[in-house]
Design an enzyme around this catalytic site. Structure first.
Site, PDB file in Angstrom:
ATOM      1  N   ARG A 245       0.854  -1.176   0.000  1.00 26.08           N
ATOM      2  CA  ARG A 245       0.000   0.000   0.000  1.00 26.08           C
ATOM      3  C   ARG A 245       0.894   1.231   0.000  1.00 26.08           C
ATOM      4  O   ARG A 245       1.948   1.249   0.654  1.00 26.08           O
ATOM      5  CB  ARG A 245      -0.919   0.024   1.235  1.00 26.08           C
ATOM      6  CG  ARG A 245      -2.017  -1.024   1.214  1.00 26.08           C
ATOM      7  CD  ARG A 245      -3.070  -0.716   0.156  1.00 26.08           C
ATOM      8  NE  ARG A 245      -4.234  -1.600   0.246  1.00 26.08           N
ATOM      9  CZ  ARG A 245      -4.427  -2.642  -0.527  1.00 26.08           C
ATOM     10  NH1 ARG A 245      -3.520  -2.976  -1.439  1.00 26.08           N
ATOM     11  NH2 ARG A 245      -5.524  -3.372  -0.407  1.00 26.08           N
ATOM     12  N   GLU A 274      -2.518   7.769  -5.029  1.00 23.27           N
ATOM     13  CA  GLU A 274      -3.326   7.074  -6.031  1.00 23.27           C
ATOM     14  C   GLU A 274      -4.818   7.306  -5.828  1.00 23.27           C
ATOM     15  O   GLU A 274      -5.265   7.446  -4.684  1.00 23.27           O
ATOM     16  CB  GLU A 274      -3.001   5.577  -6.061  1.00 23.27           C
ATOM     17  CG  GLU A 274      -3.267   4.810  -4.792  1.00 23.27           C
ATOM     18  CD  GLU A 274      -2.885   3.342  -4.938  1.00 23.27           C
ATOM     19  OE1 GLU A 274      -3.809   2.497  -4.982  1.00 23.27           O
ATOM     20  OE2 GLU A 274      -1.674   3.042  -4.994  1.00 23.27           O
ATOM     21  N   HIS A 292      -0.884   0.278  -9.745  1.00 28.89           N
ATOM     22  CA  HIS A 292      -1.539  -0.634  -8.801  1.00 28.89           C
ATOM     23  C   HIS A 292      -2.199  -1.811  -9.532  1.00 28.89           C
ATOM     24  O   HIS A 292      -3.392  -2.076  -9.378  1.00 28.89           O
ATOM     25  CB  HIS A 292      -2.571   0.105  -7.949  1.00 28.89           C
ATOM     26  CG  HIS A 292      -2.893  -0.613  -6.660  1.00 28.89           C
ATOM     27  ND1 HIS A 292      -3.329   0.028  -5.532  1.00 28.89           N
ATOM     28  CD2 HIS A 292      -2.847  -1.938  -6.328  1.00 28.89           C
ATOM     29  CE1 HIS A 292      -3.538  -0.853  -4.561  1.00 28.89           C
ATOM     30  NE2 HIS A 292      -3.250  -2.058  -5.023  1.00 28.89           N
TER      31      HIS A 292
END
Length: 325
Positions: A245, A274, A292
């Site tokens: 993350r 993001e 991602h």
């Protein structure tokens, strides 16, 4: 909800089918797969508490979400018939687990369903960053040849530190063995079934390794776990890879280290901004960015949907969930 199509249960559908609220993006094929067994409200990617409350329906019995999207306490309380919350992937950091458990709601995730995909992507980012593959591609297109360029570093034979050692970490380790990498890990506890060196703190791991791959869960407990001190300990030949993350890595500290060449490079599939790209890292040496997608492949996404269905089916059959949180 802005830019969101909410698909309500269709009139005439079997009212005996449990009602699912799907907050994740799904392909037509995967949505149809779920609809064979359940009624569905499809409201993908709610961006706020208000939008989650808009999507909530009092008859919803199951919510399908993700760690990034989560499910807030307000929305949980707005669905009195809610019995099960499932995260499509392994992460569940933005699901209010305390609120869910207070209402007796079962929780499950997709642990293991995309582990191979993430492990493959982590190794790809490591190779691309250390060997400078993206930069070399651009330089070739500019007409440069190897005689004009510095030699890329080796990956094989060096030290790989894994920050986190769950299913994904263990699969990365198996891949890394094929590159003759020395492997060590830092996790909440030492595992008795592996021979890799164990470090009790991330700082100790960073001082030992050449490359660090981050694969810990997100959330407050790991926020900026990789900070300026850890990045400094990796050193000017070190490379950081993050497939966990974005919140785990202090982006400002990372940018500063790269700018000063106090770190050789970073391969990031996740970042704090993001879905907006981390513009602070643009133009800095040794940076490879992907959007991602580490856990996303046709195979991994199908596995995730099938795991959700298996967990939901088992819940309504009174059986133990496959991957209970």
């Amino acid at each position: 909800m802005k830019n969101v199509v909410v698909e309500s249960p269709v009139a005439g559908e079997d009212p005996g089918k449990p009602l699912v609220l799907a907050l994740v993006m799904l392909s037509d094929e995967h949505l149809a797969l779920i609809k064979r067994r359940y009624r569905v409200i499809y409201a993908p990617k709610p961006e706020s508490v208000h939008e989650q409350l808009e999507a909530a329906h009092p008859d919803v019995q199951v919510v399908l979400t993700s760690g990034v999207i989560g499910l807030c306490a307000e929305a949980i309380r707005a669905m009195p018939r809610l019995e099960l919350i499932c995260a499509l992937g392994v992460g569940y950091e933005n699901i209010d687990v305390i609120a869910a458990r207070a209402q007796g709601i079962a929780l499950a995730n997709g642990a293991g369903v995309n582990a191979d995909s993430v492990a493959d992507h982590a190794m790809g980012l490591l190779l691309a960053t250390v060997r400078g593959i993206v930069t070399l591609d651009a330089q070739v297109r500019q007409g440069l040849w190897r005689d004009d360029l510095p030699l890329p570093a080796d990956v094989s034979g060096r030290r790989l530190g894994l920050l986190g050692f769950g299913d994904i970490g263990q699969r990365i380790a198996r891949r890394a063995e094929a590159f003759n990498l020395q492997i060590a890990y830092c996790a909440r506890r030492k595992r008795g079934n592996v021979n890799y060196e164990y470090f009790g703190t991330v700082l100790e791991l960073a001082r030992w390794c050449d490359f660090m791959v981050v694969i810990v869960p997100g959330g407050p407990q790991t926020h900026h776990l990789v900070n300026a001190q850890v990045i400094d300990a990796l050193g000017p030949q070190g490379v950081l890879v993050n497939v966990a993350r974005g919140s785990v890595v202090d982006t400002d500290a990372l940018a500063q280290a790269l700018r000063k060449r106090a770190l050789a490079g970073a391969g990031l599939d996740v970042y704090e901004t993001e879905p907006e790209p981390p513009k602070i890292l643009f133009g800095l040496p040794g940076v490879v960015l992907t959007p991602h997608v580490g856990g996303s492949s046709p195979q991994a996404v199908l596995n995730s949907v099938e795991r959700f269905l298996a967990n939901a089916d088992r819940h309504f059959q009174g059986q133990e969930l496959i991957s209970r949180i």
